[in-house]
Write an enzyme that holds these catalytic residues in place. Structure first.
Site, PDB file in Angstrom:
ATOM      1  N   GLY A  70       0.810  -1.214   0.000  1.00 15.21           N
ATOM      2  CA  GLY A  70       0.000   0.000   0.000  1.00 15.21           C
ATOM      3  C   GLY A  70       0.845   1.266   0.000  1.00 15.21           C
ATOM      4  CB  SER A  71       3.860   2.283   1.896  1.00 16.13           C
ATOM      5  OG  SER A  71       3.326   1.964   3.158  1.00 16.13           O
ATOM      6  CG  ASN A 151      -5.110   3.784   8.907  1.00 10.87           C
ATOM      7  OD1 ASN A 151      -5.501   4.781   8.285  1.00 10.87           O
ATOM      8  ND2 ASN A 151      -4.039   3.808   9.652  1.00 10.87           N
ATOM      9  CD  GLN A 179      -7.264  -0.585   7.349  1.00 14.21           C
ATOM     10  OE1 GLN A 179      -8.100  -1.393   7.754  1.00 14.21           O
ATOM     11  NE2 GLN A 179      -5.994  -0.684   7.674  1.00 14.21           N
ATOM     12  CB  SER A 199      -1.848  -3.278   1.144  1.00  9.92           C
ATOM     13  OG  SER A 199      -0.854  -4.055   1.777  1.00  9.92           O
ATOM     14  CG  HIS A 201      -0.249  -6.660   5.006  1.00  9.25           C
ATOM     15  ND1 HIS A 201      -0.331  -6.262   6.319  1.00  9.25           N
ATOM     16  CD2 HIS A 201       0.178  -5.579   4.315  1.00  9.25           C
ATOM     17  CE1 HIS A 201       0.052  -4.992   6.420  1.00  9.25           C
ATOM     18  NE2 HIS A 201       0.359  -4.563   5.214  1.00  9.25           N
ATOM     19  CB  THR A 237      12.259 -10.661 -10.680  1.00  2.31           C
ATOM     20  OG1 THR A 237      13.419 -10.483 -11.486  1.00  2.31           O
ATOM     21  CG2 THR A 237      11.589 -11.987 -10.989  1.00  2.31           C
ATOM     22  CB  CYS A 324       5.498   4.175  21.144  1.00  2.00           C
ATOM     23  SG  CYS A 324       6.829   4.383  22.309  1.00  2.00           S
TER      24      CYS A 324
END
Ligand SMILES: *Cc1c(COP(=O)(O)O)cnc(C)c1O
Length: 396
Positions: A70-71, A151, A179, A199, A201, A237, A324
């Site tokens: 996604g990024s 998200n 999302q 994306s 995942h 590839t 964080c």
């Protein structure tokens, strides 16, 4: 108990995705650019996966570029639209205050290069208003980039409406749909989407693989130079096993989208209802227009990180809005953008569900969260001040 409720961060791979990948990690290991039969077997699979994904999104296979996720898709979409704009001296981009950092940081980079960025307000419910987008459009607007669904707080944007406005005004429209894909029904043609990022995942596919959909005729800039893969717009590839896993996971998610939604909404609403019974708790994001699996609340007088650690000790994997970074705790930019004060934004909890979660798990989460919140509040000097009336509650 081990409960995974952090599906907005990443999802467990589905068996269908794993099964689809295995042959391409075993015997079908050829390079799709090779002319021999082993390579051509991989090329055939790549072709079929591209066709499948295109069909699901409502576009043609030529409009699909495989990326590392996604990024990368967000970066490439935005930088491409900016390059197109710059050629016509259009250097204004509209986005929103609650975008993912893959979008916001790319915009920041463009700002340094002389682009002007307008970030639309997402208001208290986390949703941008089409009339405000309309008013923000200018003669020199090169791109509108608005995420499909958030998200953190799960709010769903009026994408078809935004798409229509952009198409009528002749402005490129990109949506970060990471999302949303596999969780909501999406059709890029019907919704007038020019560029879309997804994306794998986030819908039970493998990590490190995604798609940039770019409508025919939109020239892309390449972020990676090298071979002629992906029409020269993304060298390297192709990750065939991951692409096969992504196509299988997408097919399965889309086929089950109604069934999953019907299962998730009652679980989500039960969880929201249970958590809001805890005094001085507020829901983040829109009550109705939200992803089927998203719950995000703020508890007054709580520090999100402690909450997460204690929930983890109870076997609950959740997330807080705040990231964080090197010891300093920055509250979530999304929660701040929807108007939560710093101290409230710090006390956030995101639980993102999948079809694997059960009603018993929801009850357990509610029960344990209630206990942990009470425990932490009892130790907190701020909470004591609130109770003694030396401070006033922000969340009633
Ligand atoms: C996860 C996520 C991304 C980043 O996707 P990656 O594949 O992890 O790079 C971008 N946008 C949104 C909205 C996301 O949730």
């Amino acid at each position: 108990m081990n409960i995974y409720a952090d599906n907005a961060a990443t999802t467990k791979m589905s068996q269908a995705a794993i099964d689809a990948m295995l042959p391409y990690m075993n015997h079908i290991y050829g390079n799709p650019s090779s002319l021999h039969s082993t390579g051509q077997q991989a090329a055939g699979a790549l072709y079929a996966a591209r066709e499948e994904i295109a069909k699901i999104l409502g576009c043609s296979a030529k409009e699909i570029i495989f990326t590392s996720g996604g990024s990368e898709a967000d970066n490439q979409a935005i930088l491409s639209a900016a390059a197109i704009g710059a050629k016509k001296n259009k250097k204004h981009i509209i986005s929103s205050t609650i975008e993912h950092h893959a979008v916001l940081h790319t915009l920041k980079k463009l700002k340094k290069q002389g682009f002007e960025i307008t970030l639309l307000d997402a208001h208290e419910n986390g949703i941008v208003r089409p009339d405000e987008l309309f008013d923000a459009l200018r003669e020199d607007t090169a791109l509108v980039t608005i995420m499909y669904a958030n998200n953190e707080i799960g709010s769903i944007q009026p994408i078809a409406n935004i798409g229509q406005i952009c198409r009528e005004k002749g402005v490129l429209f990109h949506t970060d749909a990471v999302q949303a894909v596999g969780h909501l029904k999406i059709n890029v043609a019907e919704e007038n989407i020019d560029l879309l990022s997804l994306s794998a995942h986030k819908f039970h596919g493998p990590k490190g693989i995604g798609v940039l959909y770019a409508r025919k005729g939109i020239p892309l800039v390449s972020l990676i130079e090298g071979g002629a893969q992906e029409k020269g717009k993304r060298a390297g590839t192709e990750n065939i096993p991951a692409i096969m896993g992504m196509a299988a996971a997408l097919r399965e998610s889309v086929d089950q989208v109604e069934e999953n939604t019907e299962k998730l909404i009652p679980l989500r609403d039960k969880l929201i209802h249970g958590l809001l019974q805890i005094p001085h708790t507020i829901l983040n994001g829109d009550r109705q227009l939200r992803l089927p699996g998203n719950v995000n609340v703020c508890f007054e007088g709580i520090e999100g990180e402690s909450l997460l650690l204690l929930l983890d000790a109870k076997g609950i994997c959740a997330s807080s809005g705040s990231a964080c970074t090197s010891g300093s705790l920055d509250p979530s930019h999304v929660l701040l953008a929807i108007g939560r004060p710093h101290e409230i934004a710090h006390g956030s909890l995101r639980l993102s569900l999948s079809k694997e979660n059960t009603a018993e798990e929801i009850e357990y989460i509610i029960h344990e969260t209630r206990n942990v919140v009470e425990y932490l509040r009892n130790m907190s000097p701020i909470w004591r001040d609130l109770q003694e009336g030396k401070r006033s509650y922000v969340i009633q």
